[in-house]
Write a protein that holds these residues in place. Structure first.
Motif, mmCIF file in Angstrom:
data_model
loop_
_atom_site.group_PDB
_atom_site.id
_atom_site.type_symbol
_atom_site.label_atom_id
_atom_site.label_comp_id
_atom_site.label_asym_id
_atom_site.label_seq_id
_atom_site.Cartn_x
_atom_site.Cartn_y
_atom_site.Cartn_z
ATOM 1 N N GLU A 62 -92.771 67.322 -70.641
ATOM 2 C CA GLU A 62 -94.157 67.700 -70.358
ATOM 3 C C GLU A 62 -94.827 68.341 -71.574
ATOM 4 O O GLU A 62 -95.989 68.050 -71.882
ATOM 5 N N TRP A 64 -98.254 67.340 -73.563
ATOM 6 C CA TRP A 64 -99.399 68.251 -73.625
ATOM 7 C C TRP A 64 -99.687 68.755 -75.036
ATOM 8 O O TRP A 64 -100.849 68.981 -75.394
ATOM 9 N N LEU A 85 -90.244 73.048 -64.539
ATOM 10 C CA LEU A 85 -90.314 72.990 -65.996
ATOM 11 C C LEU A 85 -89.312 73.980 -66.572
ATOM 12 O O LEU A 85 -89.099 75.059 -66.019
#
Length: 686
Positions: A102, A106, A174
């Protein structure tokens, strides 16, 4: 938006803020309304005051290495802990120091928190950025060796558990890989708990609702899915427990639709699935309700959140003229919280070793200035031994923010600038305070060795029973030892470079002695002042007043009888700073800002010649600044205008800022009266 519209919004925000602060209301309601208001109109807030721009630096802003070791750098050392620890210290732990899918999407391929940390730049003089790691390096938390090294460091210094931030988003986690590795590694013995960071993950790194990358979807179903997912952590033999119950923290309970219902679901699931009762606590990150009102067992303080110590923006000398950050005084935060009474509900106190999120918000960060290992240690010591004094042992727990929040400069791990100082302060805080030795310590800086026998003879003739430390350079060490032997004395020789006149070696020595719990020190040096024809007379006059056979014992007794005295200068050599600023004005201005001194640079008195009796705690504002050696000028025979000369003139202000008084030896019973002459023979005024 036009400038006029922006101005109207800022004015509106300021008026509403003033009205809000004036309205009486319970703290829990104030917190809730504040957060709602900031979510809606936080962007209307006017920028903080600006620092000082455009002042003539006069060549005194040299480039500085971010990895330079400061005064007070502490190398690793082994030391024992108390047999029974007075409290359990729990350090918050960020597991973001490894790449994952992730963050790649990002922030770019290979992103970890280290990218933020390493890009930070100092925004004003004395701004400690970037904050770089020490012994553990730029580690990767996917590496088991790193986890084991962290656990050992923590345990060796009195940390009783880590509190891992846990990132759960409706079934998606996460940064859980390091935590799962911790679970799987049976060789790691350090206890742990989880803190669900149940807010949105945003591009702003502030927990608000703008620029959301992945959001929360709280529901009854999500409550049950979450508790089932973390069950492995709660069942683990190393799970942190209170009265036999595994501990689980929630970061922001007020973001849940019904915190009390969530707590009930979690408790019920744990009872039904073999975990039993759990101990639920929430973090006072944004709000402070009574935990019992929301179905929780306890609350956890989380400094520096929900705190607003005084602002220091206007006193800083900006390196970035466009800086829009918010600079606050960490010392005020620590002073307030270390003495605050505990709430009338179950509350675990919190301690913070510093804060600066410049790495995450370049040019706009929030900085708590003047944090120091000793100041942090004082805060932690008072929390453990005073605030928790009446708390049952099973609930004597302190949370530290944080172990490794490198991008927020809230760190206990070894760093490049101060080494193991924060960890060693943690360990010392667990030990009850001990009285300093009653005998003094005499520190002599020996550069002009032809004057050293004279000083050592004065030490012998004084009859004082004292610890003797001599600082000198490496090439002079053998000769110094020969002179000591010839005098029949025993002394420690500490080697430092020929840098910073007698001042820098003394700061190194004073910091080291203070860490060893020394208090009363007589500072001497082989002063020659070769630019003057009366330099030897100047030295002998000061030594006679401080250490002469007729006065040495009386001086010491006077200091021991009055603990308020922080510095005692030789009679006739305590001068008004304003009369002897000389070429030091710019240096002094910047030094006062670096040290966080409230007095004006021209106020107060100083010991001319830099020989004096001093109580080391009175030098804390100077020592706790942990100046870099490279800030001191290269030796070139200067007689004025260096940082060392500015520090000499700051001694009185430093002592006063620490809460002590300044005196001279003429005040000692039996001392010769102070000379009446208004003209000082050893320096020119102004």
């Amino acid at each position: 938006m036009s400038g006029a519209a922006s101005g109207v919004r800022q004015l509106t925000f300021s008026v509403l803020r003033a009205l809000f602060r004036a309205l009486p209301m319970p703290a829990s309601l104030r917190d809730r309304l504040r957060n709602r208001g900031l979510d809606r109109i936080g962007s209307w807030s006017p920028p903080p005051p600006r620092g000082r721009i455009g002042a003539d630096a006069d060549g005194i802003r040299p480039l500085q290495r971010a990895d330079e070791r400061a005064i007070g750098y502490a190398a690793a050392e082994e030391a024992s802990l108390p047999a029974a620890l007075p409290a359990t210290l729990v350090a918050f732990y960020l597991p973001q120091f490894h790449p994952f899918e992730e963050n790649d999407a990002w922030w770019g391929k290979g992103f970890t928190e280290w990218r933020n940390v390493s890009r930070a730049l100092p925004q004003f003089e004395g701004h400690v950025q970037p904050r770089l790691p020490g012994d553990l390096g730029f580690y990767d938390l996917r590496v088991g060796e790193t986890l084991r090294a962290q656990a050992k460091l923590a345990a060796d210094h009195g940390i009783g558990a880590f509190c891992f931030y846990f990132y759960w988003f409706s079934g998606h986690t996460l940064m859980e890989q390091p935590l799962r590795q911790w679970l799987a590694d049976s060789t790691i013995e350090l206890p742990f708990c989880l803190c669900w960071a149940n807010e949105n993950w945003t591009r702003r790194w502030d927990g608000r609702n703008q620029d959301v990358l992945i959001g929360q979807q709280h529901s009854a179903e999500d409550d049950l899915a979450f508790i089932a997912h973390v069950a492995d952590y709660l069942r683990d033999r190393r799970a942190l427990k209170v009265e036999g119950r595994p501990v689980l923290l929630l970061y922001r309970p007020q973001l849940l639709p019904d915190p009390k219902a969530t707590a009930a679901r979690w408790r019920g699931w744990c009872r039904d699935n073999g975990i039993g009762e759990i101990h639920l606590a929430y973090v006072q990150s944004f709000e402070r309700p009574d935990p019992r009102d929301i179905g929780f067992d306890a609350a956890v303080e989380f400094p520096p959140n929900i705190a607003a110590p005084r602002q220091l923006n206007t006193t800083q000398f900006l390196l970035n003229p466009d800086y829009e950050g918010d600079v606050r005084d960490w010392r005020e935060l620590a002073a307030q919280m270390r003495r605050a009474p505990l709430a009338d509900y179950p509350l675990y106190p919190g301690v913070n070793p510093g804060w600066d999120n410049e790495a995450r918000r370049p040019g706009r960060g929030r900085v708590l200035l003047h944090a120091s290992p000793r100041g942090y240690g004082d805060w932690l010591h008072d929390t453990v031994h005073e605030r928790l004094r009446d708390v049952p042992q099973a609930r004597r727990m302190v949370f530290i923010n944080a172990w490794n929040e490198w991008a927020e400069s809230a760190v206990l791990e070894p760093d490049a600038r101060l080494g193991h100082a924060w960890l060693q302060a943690t360990r010392r805080a667990l030990v009850p305070s001990q009285a300093a030795p009653s005998r003094p310590c005499i520190v002599i800086h020996a550069w002009y060795l032809d004057a050293l026998p004279e000083l050592l003879q004065a030490v012998k003739d004084s009859g004082l029973q004292a610890r003797l430390v001599i600082t000198t350079t490496g090439e002079r060490q053998a000769q110094v030892q020969s002179i000591i032997d010839a005098q029949g004395l025993t002394a420690e020789i500490w080697v430092y470079g020929n840098h910073g006149r007698d001042i820098l070696p003394f700061l190194h020595a004073a910091d080291r002695l203070l860490q060893q719990n020394e208090s009363l020190v007589l500072k001497l040096h082989t002063k020659r002042s070769s630019h003057r024809d009366n330099g030897d007379q100047w030295r002998r006059e000061m030594v006679e007043a401080l250490l002469g056979t007729a006065q040495a014992a009386a001086n010491l007794a006077h200091l021991q009888a009055d603990p308020r005295i922080g510095l005692m200068a030789p009679a006739g050599h305590l001068l008004n700073v304003a009369d002897y600023i000389g070429g030091n004005a710019l240096r002094m201005e910047r030094l006062w800002a670096l040290l966080g001194l409230d007095s004006a640079p021209g106020n107060g008195q100083f010991a001319s010649g830099s020989m004096f009796w001093v109580r080391l705690p009175a030098l804390r504002p100077l020592l706790d600044a942990h100046l870099l050696p490279s800030m001191f000028d290269t030796e070139a025979g200067q007689i004025d205008g260096t940082l060392a000369h500015a520090i000499e003139r700051a001694t009185g202000a430093v002592v006063s800022a620490a809460g002590f008084t300044v005196a001279d030896t003429s005040e000692v019973e039996g001392a010769p009266p102070r000379a009446s002459s208004s003209e000082y023979a050893y320096a020119r005024g102004r």
